[in-house]
Each structure stands twice: as C-alpha cells, then as structure tokens.
Design an enzyme around this catalytic site. Structure first.
Site, PDB file in Angstrom:
ATOM      1  N   HIS A  25      -7.197   0.631  -6.575  1.00 50.23           N
ATOM      2  CA  HIS A  25      -7.397  -0.223  -5.559  1.00 50.23           C
ATOM      3  C   HIS A  25      -8.112  -1.661  -6.103  1.00 50.23           C
ATOM      4  O   HIS A  25      -9.121  -2.017  -5.771  1.00 50.23           O
ATOM      5  CB  HIS A  25      -8.336   0.496  -4.541  1.00 50.23           C
ATOM      6  CG  HIS A  25      -8.321  -0.308  -3.159  1.00 50.23           C
ATOM      7  ND1 HIS A  25      -7.583  -1.376  -2.726  1.00 50.23           N
ATOM      8  CD2 HIS A  25      -9.027   0.094  -2.002  1.00 50.23           C
ATOM      9  CE1 HIS A  25      -7.757  -1.470  -1.387  1.00 50.23           C
ATOM     10  NE2 HIS A  25      -8.662  -0.759  -1.111  1.00 50.23           N
ATOM     11  N   ARG A  67     -13.449  -9.148   1.240  1.00 51.20           N
ATOM     12  CA  ARG A  67     -12.103  -9.088   1.134  1.00 51.20           C
ATOM     13  C   ARG A  67     -11.388 -10.370   1.277  1.00 51.20           C
ATOM     14  O   ARG A  67     -10.171 -10.571   0.785  1.00 51.20           O
ATOM     15  CB  ARG A  67     -11.659  -7.999   2.072  1.00 51.20           C
ATOM     16  CG  ARG A  67     -12.371  -6.430   1.801  1.00 51.20           C
ATOM     17  CD  ARG A  67     -12.222  -5.684   0.354  1.00 51.20           C
ATOM     18  NE  ARG A  67     -10.787  -5.691  -0.006  1.00 51.20           N
ATOM     19  CZ  ARG A  67      -9.625  -4.847   0.255  1.00 51.20           C
ATOM     20  NH1 ARG A  67     -10.426  -3.823   1.200  1.00 51.20           N
ATOM     21  NH2 ARG A  67      -8.474  -4.950  -0.107  1.00 51.20           N
ATOM     22  N   ARG A  81       0.808  -1.132  -0.069  1.00 51.70           N
ATOM     23  CA  ARG A  81       0.191  -0.190  -0.071  1.00 51.70           C
ATOM     24  C   ARG A  81       0.788   1.190   0.170  1.00 51.70           C
ATOM     25  O   ARG A  81       1.605   1.441   0.868  1.00 51.70           O
ATOM     26  CB  ARG A  81      -0.947  -0.044   1.313  1.00 51.70           C
ATOM     27  CG  ARG A  81      -1.727   1.253   1.413  1.00 51.70           C
ATOM     28  CD  ARG A  81      -2.938   1.050   2.292  1.00 51.70           C
ATOM     29  NE  ARG A  81      -3.979   0.366   1.972  1.00 51.70           N
ATOM     30  CZ  ARG A  81      -5.169   0.366   2.480  1.00 51.70           C
ATOM     31  NH1 ARG A  81      -5.566   0.986   3.295  1.00 51.70           N
ATOM     32  NH2 ARG A  81      -5.995  -0.169   1.682  1.00 51.70           N
ATOM     33  N   ASP A 137     -17.152   6.443  -1.701  1.00 53.76           N
ATOM     34  CA  ASP A 137     -15.964   6.498  -0.891  1.00 53.76           C
ATOM     35  C   ASP A 137     -15.764   7.910  -0.445  1.00 53.76           C
ATOM     36  O   ASP A 137     -16.454   8.731  -0.627  1.00 53.76           O
ATOM     37  CB  ASP A 137     -14.959   6.252  -2.134  1.00 53.76           C
ATOM     38  CG  ASP A 137     -13.513   5.806  -1.464  1.00 53.76           C
ATOM     39  OD1 ASP A 137     -13.440   5.833  -0.132  1.00 53.76           O
ATOM     40  OD2 ASP A 137     -12.650   6.070  -2.166  1.00 53.76           O
ATOM     41  N   CYS A 189     -16.231   0.979   0.380  1.00 50.98           N
ATOM     42  CA  CYS A 189     -15.204   0.122   0.626  1.00 50.98           C
ATOM     43  C   CYS A 189     -14.745   0.085   2.006  1.00 50.98           C
ATOM     44  O   CYS A 189     -14.330  -0.673   2.859  1.00 50.98           O
ATOM     45  CB  CYS A 189     -14.096   0.577  -0.245  1.00 50.98           C
ATOM     46  SG  CYS A 189     -13.420   2.322  -0.162  1.00 50.98           S
ATOM     47  N   GLN A 206      -9.772  -4.289  -3.771  1.00 46.54           N
ATOM     48  CA  GLN A 206     -10.886  -4.024  -3.137  1.00 46.54           C
ATOM     49  C   GLN A 206     -12.223  -4.195  -4.484  1.00 46.54           C
ATOM     50  O   GLN A 206     -13.232  -4.639  -4.216  1.00 46.54           O
ATOM     51  CB  GLN A 206     -11.121  -2.488  -2.801  1.00 46.54           C
ATOM     52  CG  GLN A 206     -12.417  -1.906  -2.619  1.00 46.54           C
ATOM     53  CD  GLN A 206     -12.809  -2.480  -1.227  1.00 46.54           C
ATOM     54  OE1 GLN A 206     -11.969  -2.211  -0.152  1.00 46.54           O
ATOM     55  NE2 GLN A 206     -14.084  -3.043  -0.929  1.00 46.54           N
TER      56      GLN A 206
HETATM   57  N1  NVA Z   1     -10.133   6.190  -1.540  1.00 51.33           N
HETATM   58  C1  NVA Z   1      -9.737   5.767  -0.231  1.00 51.33           C
HETATM   59  C2  NVA Z   1     -10.002   4.276  -0.152  1.00 51.33           C
HETATM   60  C3  NVA Z   1      -9.513   3.922   1.223  1.00 51.33           C
HETATM   61  C4  NVA Z   1      -9.989   2.181   1.223  1.00 51.33           C
HETATM   62  C5  NVA Z   1      -8.154   6.193   0.102  1.00 51.33           C
HETATM   63  O1  NVA Z   1      -7.571   6.026  -0.927  1.00 51.33           O
HETATM   64  O2  NVA Z   1      -7.918   6.713   1.245  1.00 51.33           O
HETATM   65  N1   CP Z   2     -11.286  -0.695   2.299  1.00 51.71           N
HETATM   66  C1   CP Z   2     -10.120  -0.777   2.475  1.00 51.71           C
HETATM   67  O1   CP Z   2      -9.188  -1.042   1.878  1.00 51.71           O
HETATM   68  O2   CP Z   2     -10.108  -0.592   3.791  1.00 51.71           O
HETATM   69  P1   CP Z   2      -8.740  -0.460   4.638  1.00 51.71           P
HETATM   70  O3   CP Z   2      -8.244   0.901   4.427  1.00 51.71           O
HETATM   71  O4   CP Z   2      -8.990  -0.602   6.453  1.00 51.71           O
HETATM   72  O5   CP Z   2      -7.468  -1.492   4.288  1.00 51.71           O
END
Ligand code: NVA
Ligand code: CP
Length: 299
Positions: A127, A286, A100, A218, A258, A130
């Site tokens: 992502h 997930r 990540r 989101d 998500c 997801q």
């Molecule tokens: N768009 C959000 C998704 C979190 C799972 C982010 O990047 O923070």
């Molecule tokens: N939806 C998702 O990716 O959640 P987290 O940020 O908790 O991993």
C-alpha cells in the site's frame, strides 16, 4: 517510458524524501494547478475504498484532470475479461490507471500490456501511497527520521510490507510485532535488510513498542480475508493497541492507523479518540501526497 508507482521501491532514492517535502508544501499552499489539464485518469477498484478513492479523485481535480471510476463488478473485468485486454483498451482512452486489486502481479500485467502509468492504490502485498503519506504525517511532527523508532503492531501484510520498504529510504528504526505465522514476506524483509534498513522483528508487541515514538497498526483481517476474521481475532488478541501497551512507548507517543479501524479489535476507541491519535491528519495527508505522487508521475 511511463513512470509507474507499484511499490515504494519504484522511487529513485532521493525522490521519496522529496515527495514528502513536496506534499507538505502543497498542503501549506492548498496547491491547485492545471498540470493534468486534458488528461483523464481511470480508477479501477476491485475492493472497497473511501480515502484512497476520494483523495485520488480530488487530487486529480486539484491538478486540473478528470477521473473515471470503475469497479470489477460493474465492468467486464467481473466477467473475466483478461486484464491484459483491459490494459490495452484503457490505454487508448486515458492517461493513467490508479488500481486497487488483489495480486500485485495484476498491476505488473497492466504495466506490461498497457501504455500508461499505473499507480498502486493497494494490493494484498503493498500500500505504497498510504505509507508515503504516513511519512508526511510523521515528518510534520518530527522531521529528523534518524532519531525515530516506529513500531508496527499487527499483520505482516500490505501495510507492513510498505513500511519495510520505506525503511530503506528513511533512516528510522522499524520495530515490528506480528503473531507467529503472520510475518512479513521474507523477500521483502531480506531486500530491505540488504539495503541497510533498520528493522527488528518480534512476536512480542510490548518489545516492539518499548520507547517507540510512533505506533502503527491496521485491521486484523484485511479486505479479501473476511472469512478468516474469527481465527484472526483469536490469533491477534494480544496485539491490540491500547492504553496499557502505550505505557511502554515514548511518553509523547503518537498512534497511526491507515483506517478503516475496527474499534475494540486492533485498537481501542480510547486510543483512536484520545491524545495519542493522529489518524485524522493522517487521513487528510492522503490528498496532499496523492498530488505529489501524480506530479512526480506526470512531470
Ligand atoms: N490492510 C488493510 C488496509 C486497508 C486500507 C486491507 O488490505 O484491507
Ligand atoms: N487507508 C485506506 O486505504 O483507506 P480506504 O480503504 O478507505 O481507501
């Protein structure tokens, strides 16, 4: 050569639907085996995570492997050791990286200099894990994607981009409402349109949601955009998924998020906790999809 999963586009055409079926089968069976026995997978997380981190760690355990969790703050990455050096070193210790990070290019660098599979656990751009699992959540309820309208309401960034990619592989209609200036990247949209994806872009949430079977949203400010929170709260104010907006959708509309959710911003507490919401199944899935992805990578 290693398989990588940096975007949904890394999946051969027939593999994407196969992963959905396989994840569903794994869910039904409570699938566990030892295909990752003797393998260690390193998770490098430069941003916070609950679902992605834990579902991957548990999925790795269910497949008989071991995981090591790293953050940039607590490793030399946080002191500017280059990714290309990190990639070469970690390739000597382990059998895969689940990462990540911010720039999608970081993952490409890890692939270029490392010798082990890399899986995208979220970047600013995509992502993919997801959205693959969200497709499972939809499939469980409505297996014929060709009859579905899926609406996206919110920012045109990582989640939206992965939904656009998914529309290349699954024959649903994707209606996206984003504020002006927050549209998805043109390269992602054009590639999908050229590949035959059914995508409609608008700045009007009501238009996107009209008749939709699923409505997806989101957070307004993603990780790394915390200092834009106040500006975004104003820009996105009309993009809240609430009861009123959902009256325009199909009568049986279901809502996806998500998570984590900011109640009172992109979604109301009433919708998140109400009969529209399928977010807890979505979060559970997930785990099952991570297992299907790992099986695809390591088989
Ligand atoms: N768009 C959000 C998704 C979190 C799972 C982010 O990047 O923070
Ligand atoms: N939806 C998702 O990716 O959640 P987290 O940020 O908790 O991993």
């Amino acid at each position: 050569m290693s398989k990588n999963f940096l975007t949904i586009l890394d999946l051969p055409m027939k593999v994407a639907p196969e992963l959905v079926l396989r994840a569903r089968e794994m869910k039904e069976k409570g699938y566990q085996n030892d295909m990752l026995k003797g393998k260690t997978i390193i998770l490098i997380f430069e941003k916070a995570s609950t679902r992605t981190r834990v579902s991957f760690e548990v999925a790795i355990q269910h497949l008989g492997g071991k995981s090591v969790f790293m953050t940039s703050q607590e490793s030399q990455l946080g002191r500017n050791e280059p990714l290309k050096d990190t990639a070469r070193v970690l390739s000597r210790y382990a059998h895969g990286l689940v990462v990540r990070t911010f720039a999608q290019e970081n993952l490409e660098e890890l692939v270029k200099f490392g010798q082990i599979p890399v899986i995208n656990a979220l970047t600013d751009k995509f992502h993919p894990c997801q959205v693959m699992s969200d497709l499972l959540t939809i499939y469980e309820r409505t297996p014929d994607f060709s009859q579905l309208t899926i609406a996206w309401v919110g920012d045109g960034n990582n989640m939206a981009h992965s939904w656009i990619n998914a529309a290349i592989y699954f024959p649903f209609q994707l209606n996206m409402a984003v504020p002006e200036g927050y549209e998805p990247d043109i390269d992602v949209v054009e590639r999908a349109l050229q590949a035959g994806a059914k995508i409609y872009l608008t700045h009007d949430p009501g238009e996107a949601v009209t008749g939709a079977h699923y409505v997806n949203t989101d957070v307004w400010a993603s990780m790394g955009q915390e200092d834009e929170q106040d500006t975004r709260a104003k820009v996105f104010a009309d993009f809240q998924v609430n009861r009123e907006l959902l009256t325009l959708a199909h009568p049986d509309v279901k809502v996806l998020h998500c998570l984590p959710a900011h109640r009172g911003e992109e979604i109301t507490d009433e919708v998140l906790e109400g009969p529209w919401s399928i977010v807890w199944d979505q979060a559970e899935n997930r785990l099952h999809m991570q297992k299907a992805i790992l099986e695809w990578i390591y088989s």
